[in-house]
Structure formats: C-alpha cells, structure tokens
Design an enzyme around this catalytic site. Structure first.
Site, PDB file in Angstrom:
ATOM      1  N   GLY A  10       4.410   3.033  16.119  1.00  0.00           N
ATOM      2  CA  GLY A  10       4.840   2.054  15.129  1.00  0.00           C
ATOM      3  C   GLY A  10       6.188   1.482  15.560  1.00  0.00           C
ATOM      4  N   GLU A 118      12.555 -10.003  -2.983  1.00  0.00           N
ATOM      5  CA  GLU A 118      11.669  -8.934  -3.469  1.00  0.00           C
ATOM      6  C   GLU A 118      12.378  -8.152  -4.559  1.00  0.00           C
ATOM      7  OE1 GLU A 118      10.149  -6.643  -0.189  1.00  0.00           O
ATOM      8  OE2 GLU A 118       8.798  -8.247   0.433  1.00  0.00           O
ATOM      9  N   HIS A 229       2.777   2.077  -4.517  1.00  0.00           N
ATOM     10  CA  HIS A 229       2.995   0.633  -4.636  1.00  0.00           C
ATOM     11  C   HIS A 229       2.284   0.155  -5.897  1.00  0.00           C
ATOM     12  CE1 HIS A 229       3.253  -3.612  -3.682  1.00  0.00           C
ATOM     13  NE2 HIS A 229       4.021  -3.326  -2.654  1.00  0.00           N
ATOM     14  N   ARG A 273      10.081  -0.274  -8.042  1.00  0.00           N
ATOM     15  CA  ARG A 273       8.663  -0.089  -7.752  1.00  0.00           C
ATOM     16  C   ARG A 273       8.011   1.007  -8.611  1.00  0.00           C
ATOM     17  NH1 ARG A 273       7.345  -0.703  -1.421  1.00  0.00           N
ATOM     18  NH2 ARG A 273       7.671  -2.899  -1.786  1.00  0.00           N
ATOM     19  N   HIS A 334       1.699   4.652  -1.058  1.00  0.00           N
ATOM     20  CA  HIS A 334       2.198   3.635  -0.133  1.00  0.00           C
ATOM     21  C   HIS A 334       3.203   4.159   0.886  1.00  0.00           C
ATOM     22  CE1 HIS A 334       3.148  -0.394   1.201  1.00  0.00           C
ATOM     23  NE2 HIS A 334       4.421  -0.250   0.889  1.00  0.00           N
ATOM     24  N   ARG A 369      12.318   4.296  -2.212  1.00  0.00           N
ATOM     25  CA  ARG A 369      12.727   3.342  -1.164  1.00  0.00           C
ATOM     26  C   ARG A 369      12.780   1.921  -1.715  1.00  0.00           C
ATOM     27  NH1 ARG A 369       9.613  -0.024   2.510  1.00  0.00           N
ATOM     28  NH2 ARG A 369       7.860   0.693   1.289  1.00  0.00           N
ATOM     29  N   SER A 374      11.938  -0.211   5.235  1.00  0.00           N
ATOM     30  CA  SER A 374      11.454   0.785   6.202  1.00  0.00           C
ATOM     31  C   SER A 374      11.175   0.208   7.581  1.00  0.00           C
ATOM     32  CB  SER A 374      10.238   1.532   5.675  1.00  0.00           C
ATOM     33  OG  SER A 374       9.295   0.648   5.198  1.00  0.00           O
TER      34      SER A 374
HETATM   35  P1  FAD Z   1       3.903   3.974  11.769  1.00  0.00           P
HETATM   36  O1  FAD Z   1       4.040   2.534  11.913  1.00  0.00           O
HETATM   37  O2  FAD Z   1       2.993   4.459  10.711  1.00  0.00           O
HETATM   38  O3  FAD Z   1       3.406   4.571  13.165  1.00  0.00           O
HETATM   39  C1  FAD Z   1       2.996   5.912  13.271  1.00  0.00           C
HETATM   40  C2  FAD Z   1       2.294   6.098  14.600  1.00  0.00           C
HETATM   41  O4  FAD Z   1       2.080   7.467  14.878  1.00  0.00           O
HETATM   42  C3  FAD Z   1       0.920   5.443  14.669  1.00  0.00           C
HETATM   43  O5  FAD Z   1       0.828   4.785  15.901  1.00  0.00           O
HETATM   44  C4  FAD Z   1      -0.037   6.627  14.630  1.00  0.00           C
HETATM   45  O6  FAD Z   1      -1.271   6.381  15.232  1.00  0.00           O
HETATM   46  C5  FAD Z   1       0.774   7.651  15.391  1.00  0.00           C
HETATM   47  N1  FAD Z   1       0.397   9.046  15.166  1.00  0.00           N
HETATM   48  C6  FAD Z   1       0.332   9.682  13.973  1.00  0.00           C
HETATM   49  N2  FAD Z   1      -0.027  10.960  14.172  1.00  0.00           N
HETATM   50  C7  FAD Z   1      -0.197  11.135  15.501  1.00  0.00           C
HETATM   51  C8  FAD Z   1      -0.588  12.233  16.303  1.00  0.00           C
HETATM   52  N3  FAD Z   1      -0.902  13.417  15.790  1.00  0.00           N
HETATM   53  N4  FAD Z   1      -0.681  12.060  17.651  1.00  0.00           N
HETATM   54  C9  FAD Z   1      -0.395  10.858  18.211  1.00  0.00           C
HETATM   55  N5  FAD Z   1      -0.019   9.777  17.468  1.00  0.00           N
HETATM   56  C10 FAD Z   1       0.074   9.919  16.146  1.00  0.00           C
HETATM   57  N6  FAD Z   1       7.768  -1.709   5.067  1.00  0.00           N
HETATM   58  C11 FAD Z   1       8.659  -2.718   5.103  1.00  0.00           C
HETATM   59  O7  FAD Z   1       9.834  -2.489   5.409  1.00  0.00           O
HETATM   60  N7  FAD Z   1       8.272  -3.986   4.804  1.00  0.00           N
HETATM   61  C12 FAD Z   1       7.004  -4.304   4.464  1.00  0.00           C
HETATM   62  O8  FAD Z   1       6.693  -5.453   4.234  1.00  0.00           O
HETATM   63  C13 FAD Z   1       6.042  -3.260   4.411  1.00  0.00           C
HETATM   64  N8  FAD Z   1       4.763  -3.524   4.059  1.00  0.00           N
HETATM   65  C14 FAD Z   1       3.845  -2.514   4.157  1.00  0.00           C
HETATM   66  C15 FAD Z   1       2.508  -2.801   3.908  1.00  0.00           C
HETATM   67  C16 FAD Z   1       1.538  -1.836   4.075  1.00  0.00           C
HETATM   68  C17 FAD Z   1       0.086  -2.166   3.833  1.00  0.00           C
HETATM   69  C18 FAD Z   1       1.924  -0.521   4.478  1.00  0.00           C
HETATM   70  C19 FAD Z   1       0.894   0.551   4.669  1.00  0.00           C
HETATM   71  C20 FAD Z   1       3.254  -0.218   4.684  1.00  0.00           C
HETATM   72  C21 FAD Z   1       4.223  -1.209   4.522  1.00  0.00           C
HETATM   73  N9  FAD Z   1       5.569  -0.940   4.750  1.00  0.00           N
HETATM   74  C22 FAD Z   1       6.470  -1.966   4.759  1.00  0.00           C
HETATM   75  C23 FAD Z   1       6.007   0.376   5.203  1.00  0.00           C
HETATM   76  C24 FAD Z   1       6.188   0.338   6.721  1.00  0.00           C
HETATM   77  O9  FAD Z   1       5.148  -0.413   7.291  1.00  0.00           O
HETATM   78  C25 FAD Z   1       6.189   1.723   7.331  1.00  0.00           C
HETATM   79  O10 FAD Z   1       6.992   2.598   6.621  1.00  0.00           O
HETATM   80  C26 FAD Z   1       6.705   1.665   8.759  1.00  0.00           C
HETATM   81  O11 FAD Z   1       5.996   0.692   9.474  1.00  0.00           O
HETATM   82  C27 FAD Z   1       6.563   3.023   9.426  1.00  0.00           C
HETATM   83  O12 FAD Z   1       6.827   2.861  10.789  1.00  0.00           O
HETATM   84  P2  FAD Z   1       6.789   4.138  11.727  1.00  0.00           P
HETATM   85  O13 FAD Z   1       7.022   3.632  13.102  1.00  0.00           O
HETATM   86  O14 FAD Z   1       7.666   5.182  11.200  1.00  0.00           O
HETATM   87  O15 FAD Z   1       5.293   4.696  11.578  1.00  0.00           O
HETATM   88  C1  SIN Z   2       5.212  -5.285   0.232  1.00  0.00           C
HETATM   89  O1  SIN Z   2       5.037  -6.276   0.949  1.00  0.00           O
HETATM   90  O2  SIN Z   2       5.130  -5.286  -0.993  1.00  0.00           O
HETATM   91  C2  SIN Z   2       5.518  -4.018   0.891  1.00  0.00           C
HETATM   92  C3  SIN Z   2       6.936  -4.012   1.170  1.00  0.00           C
HETATM   93  C4  SIN Z   2       7.377  -2.626   1.460  1.00  0.00           C
HETATM   94  O3  SIN Z   2       6.632  -1.676   1.311  1.00  0.00           O
HETATM   95  O4  SIN Z   2       8.536  -2.503   1.846  1.00  0.00           O
END
Ligand code: FAD
Ligand code: SIN
Length: 513
Positions: A10, A118, A229, A273, A334, A369, A374
C-alpha cells in the site's frame, strides 16, 4: 544494516521501499498483486495543509499546521499523541510534493490543486485524484516507480510469520515454508476490515501483520478502537460512499425524508465519523426494514458523475440513479486506529521489527481517525521509518505512562474447534461492532477461546489464524475499557471517563505457545 524486507504494497509499504532503495537492499513482499490494498480503494483524498506545499499550484487557503493538528486531536477524542500528530501535519506538505514528484496527479482546476471539505476539518484541505479515485491514483503512480527501481518485488507471496532469534526479528517465513532473512522487517500490512462481515476493505485486509507481531511478542496498542464508516452502499460489497459526498452537501434522511442527524449533533452529517455512524445505526433500529438514505440529488447527476465517477458507477451497478433518488446507506467496518505499537520512527517493542501505516499504532489517530489522515500517514511515516533506519536506532524507547498493559493468552483450548471465518465475523459485528457492552464482550471472549487456530496449510488458514488472535485481542481490550470514547462505544458505560484517557496495550504472555 544492509537489507530490508517490506511486507505490504500500500502507500506505506511502497513509500518505505522507494525511500530505502538507494541505501539498502530492499525486498517488497505482497500477498496479492502490487495494486491490491486498502490504498488502491481510497476515495475521498488526502488531508494536508496545502498552503505549505511547494507545488506551484498550491492555493492559499488560510489553513495552518496548527489547525490541522487541532482537528486531528479533536477527532482522536483525547487519545491522539500530540507529537506524532504534529509530525504528520508538519511533514505532510513535503510528503505530498514528493508524491507529486513520483507521478501522482492530484485533481486541478486551471492549474490550481483542487481541494475538498470533509467532516470535522476546519478547512477544505482534501487533495483528491480522479475525483473519487485518490487511492488508485497514488497506488498506480507508486507501482510504476517501484517497478522501475531496484526493489526486488515478489507478488502473490504471503508472509505467515516472523522469524525471531534471541528476541530479535531476523526475517520472515512465507507460506510453504521458505524463509527470508534481513536486518530489518517492516510490516506495512494494512488493516483488519475482514474481522467484520460488513466492511469497505478488500479481502486482503485480514490483520496479518498484527497477528504475526502479537505472536512474535510485540506490544500492540489501542486495539479496542475501530472506525466504522457511516456511509457504505447498503448492498453486497458495501461499496464506500465517500464522506466527501456529504462534504459537498448530501444529507441523510429517514423513512419520512427528514434529516435526522440535525437532532443528533450540531454538525449533523459532518459530525465526527463515529457519531454519524451511530446516528445512522440508531435510526436504522427505529425504522426496521426501511433503509436510511443519503440524498445527493441536490448536487445534480452531472456533477455527481464528474466529481464521483466510481461511486456513480457503483450506484448505477445496483440500479440507483443517485442524481434522482436518495440511495440506501449503512455503516461498515472501515479503519483500524489500533495496531502494532510503534514510536514516531516506526520502531516496535521488538528489535528488528518495524511497522507503518494502518498496521501500526503510533498514537496519532487516538480513539478515532480524522477523515483522509491515513493516506497522509502512510506517506509521512513510510518515509520516516527509513530515515530512522539510516540512523540505526534499533530499539524504541516507549513512555511508560503511555501504556495500560493487558496479557493476551494465545494458548488454544485442546477441545476447541477450528475457527469459522463467517462465525468469527458475525460474532465481532454483534459483540465488538458499533455498540458494545460488557456482557456480550465477555460472552464473545469465552466463545473465541473455544475456537482454535487452523493449521496453516493455505493462505486462508494463515489469515484465519491472524483474525482469531486479533479478534481475541480486540475483545479483551474492549472489555477492559469501561467507558465510551471515539470509535469505542459501550452502551453500559456511555460516558467518557477522563481517568481512562490513556492508551491500552496488549502483548502475548511470555509462556504463550
Ligand atoms: P494497505 O494499503 O492496506 O496495504 C497493505 C498491503 O499489505 C497490501 O498490499 C496487502 O496485500 C499486503 N499484505 C497484507 N498481509 C500480507 C501478508 N501476510 N503477506 C504479504 N502481504 C500482505 N484514507 C484516506 O486517508 N483517505 C481516503 O480517502 C480513504 N478512503 C478509503 C476508502 C476505502 C474504500 C478504504 C477501504 C480505505 C480508505 N482509506 C482512506 C483508508 C486508507 O486507504 C488506508 O488506511 C491506507 O491506504 C492504508 O495503507 P497501508 O499502506 O497501511 O495498507
Ligand atoms: C472517504 O472517502 O469517506 C474515506 C475517507 C477516509 O477514510 O479517510
């Protein structure tokens, strides 16, 4: 230090890998495709003090780091750590300039960065990309950079455990038994939405990093705080209907077409939220069988399709023309505020182990949050963890008063039966969802003891083992916190208790198997 393993692709994991690649030998492991992550589905955007960005299109909005910090602290309901919040907000503008430099194309109007409002933000400080496809815009730009770099990428590679030798993490074990060693392992494994049957998260969000870290003896923190959410589409898959839609003026209506949130909070649909999510759940209970609806019709079909193309498509796929009819919405799991306890450099309580992004808990989000903080966290702290590694500071020094510790007994009952994911998710929704109480949590704790970890023969079994250990930890911490605060709401303790304004922490007992 020469070699680093990053687990997860991510925003946090890819940022860390890109920051590290010029200094270290970097291997990036991810269990599905590079693009599959919570990041890829993020909609609303990234909160940042746009005024402080160097981008020539950054408008002057009268915003400030102090204002972003203040909003984040209010959302955190007394538990956000001011230091980690301050770092996030102060370093955010440079992190967004860096993302733009890495190819992320935030939306612009006449060359100027577009910016939305927001809930609970004092300023319209939300950068977005592709309208409501901010996460995809970030993910695909970073993927291009990662693929063009010297990072060794292994997709479809599930990490099942950490290798611990002499109390230090020295590598990871992959599904199938292969072991990889490195000087540092960074868990960027994202969230835990799959703890619940209704979630906005994709299937990969199974709390793997947290489960592994707990088994490795790491301290986890604030696990009782989970964010639901308010508005997912009330249809299979719970497609997220971004908060930005309410930010643009959409309102929530009951069965009679009345705006019920006006009676719940002065900020109505733009209240925090957890308040909006509970307001919707309570309204749903008052009108059983009739969904609560989000009325965006005043915004007009043309605007909705242009500003929110993905939500527009998701609504249409379910047969709703949301420019004409209000759409049914429901809360869904969420975001996880809790996670692997880290300091401001991503260091955990175990030498050799680091965590960033949603998998981590550095105290920034506190009990709740703030929307759009995030993606920013992943970009800022994904970079900082590497900065810290370059300084070679191996062990984190945690403040003693930060933690209210709990033991996690990992021993399985010999008579227990294999965990069923569907049963676990339903149990968590009923007992540890939007509203909790001591009796249901105690019952859930004893039920969870009767389920044992499956033998890890495939990826699903590995995930189920992680979900089980994390579910036990969530229930234990939710039971211990006898108050309501942020994302943790106890019907038997509905008030916030100032005496409990501290983080919780949980770790496996030394004698755990
Ligand atoms: P992630 O992006 O979840 O990445 C985790 C990675 O780890 C993935 O690639 C997964 O496959 C990998 N992984 C997991 N377990 C293993 C394992 N055992 N072995 C190998 N790989 C593994 N936040 C905002 O700030 N703004 C927004 O607009 C927003 N909108 C959102 C909308 C949705 C629908 C969702 C679900 C979330 C949203 N969020 C938003 C929250 C935000 O997207 C996440 O909190 C953030 O992207 C997390 O990033 P990350 O890199 O920590 O993890
Ligand atoms: C959203 O677009 O409502 C998600 C934003 C967030 O989770 O930060």
């Amino acid at each position: 230090m020469t070699s680093i393993i990053v687990v997860g692709s991510g925003v946090a994991g890819m940022t860390a890998a890109l920051e590290a690649v010029d200094t270290f030998d970097v291997t990036l492991l991810t269990k599905a495709d590079l693009a599959e992550s919570n990041t890829r589905y993020a909609q609303g955007g990234v909160a940042v003090v746009i005024d402080d960005m160097a981008d020539p299109g950054a408008p002057t909005l009268g915003d400030s780091v102090a204002s972003h910090v203040a909003d984040t602290l209010v959302a955190g309901a007394g538990l956000s750590d001011p230091d980690t919040v301050g770092i996030l907000c102060a370093e955010g503008p440079a992190a967004m300039d860096e993302l733009i430099g890495r190819g992320v194309q935030f939306d612009r109007h006449d060359g100027e960065l577009s910016h939305g409002l927001e809930a609970a933000h004092a300023h319209a400080r939300i950068l977005h990309a592709g309208g409501d496809a901010t996460g995809a815009g970030i993910a695909y730009a970073l993927i291009d950079r990662v693929r063009a770099s010297d990072v060794t990428v292994r997709e479809q590679t599930t990490v099942v455990d950490l290798i611990v030798e002499g109390g230090t993490v020295v590598g990871v074990t992959l599904l199938g038994g292969e072991q990889l060693r490195a000087d540092a392992v960074i868990l960027a494994t994202g969230g835990a939405g799959q703890l619940f049957p209704y979630t906005t998260n994709p299937a990969v969000a199974t709390a793997d990093g947290l489960g592994m870290a707990l088994r490795a003896g790491a301290v986890a923190a604030d696990l009782e705080f989970y964010q639901f959410h308010p508005t997912s589409l009330d249809a299979p898959g719970n497609f997220l209907v971004s908060e930005a839609v309410r930010g643009e003026g959409a309102v929530l209506i009951d069965a009679d077409g009345k705006r019920f949130m006006l009676d719940v909070h002065p900020d109505a649909e733009l209240a925090p939220r957890d308040v909006v999510a509970r307001g919707i759940a309570q309204q749903m209970a008052r009108q059983p069988g009739i969904p609560v609806r989000l009325d965006a019709t005043a915004l007009g079909a043309e605007f909705l399709a242009r500003r929110f193309p993905n939500i527009d498509a998701a609504c249409r796929a379910q047969g709703y023309d949301w420019g004409i009819v209000p759409i049914p919405v429901t809360p869904a799991a969420h975001y996880y505020m809790g996670g692997i306890r880290t300091d401001e450099w991503g260091r955990t309580s175990v030498p050799g182990l680091y965590a960033v992004g949603e998998a981590a808990c550095n105290g920034l989000h506190g009990a709740n949050r703030l929307a759009s903080n995030s993606l920013l966290e992943g970009a800022v702290y994904g970079s900082r963890v590497i900065e810290g590694l370059r300084d070679s500071q191996p062990v984190a020094a945690f403040d003693a008063d930060w933690l209210a510790p709990l033991d996690l007994d990992l021993t399985d009952d010999p008579d227990a039966h294999d965990v069923s994911r569907a049963d676990l998710q339903q149990l968590m929704w009923d007992a540890a969802g939007l509203a909790r109480n001591g009796a249901d949590l105690a019952q859930a704790a004893s039920e969870l003891k009767r389920w044992k970890s499956p033998e890890v023969t495939d990826a699903k079994a590995a995930e189920d083992a992680n979900l089980l250990v994390v579910a036990r930890a969530v229930v234990a911490t939710a039971l211990a916190r006898e108050e309501s605060r942020g994302g943790h709401y106890r019907t038997d303790y509905p008030q916030t208790d100032p005496a409990q304004a501290r983080h919780s922490a949980i770790a496996a007992r030394d004698d755990a198997s």
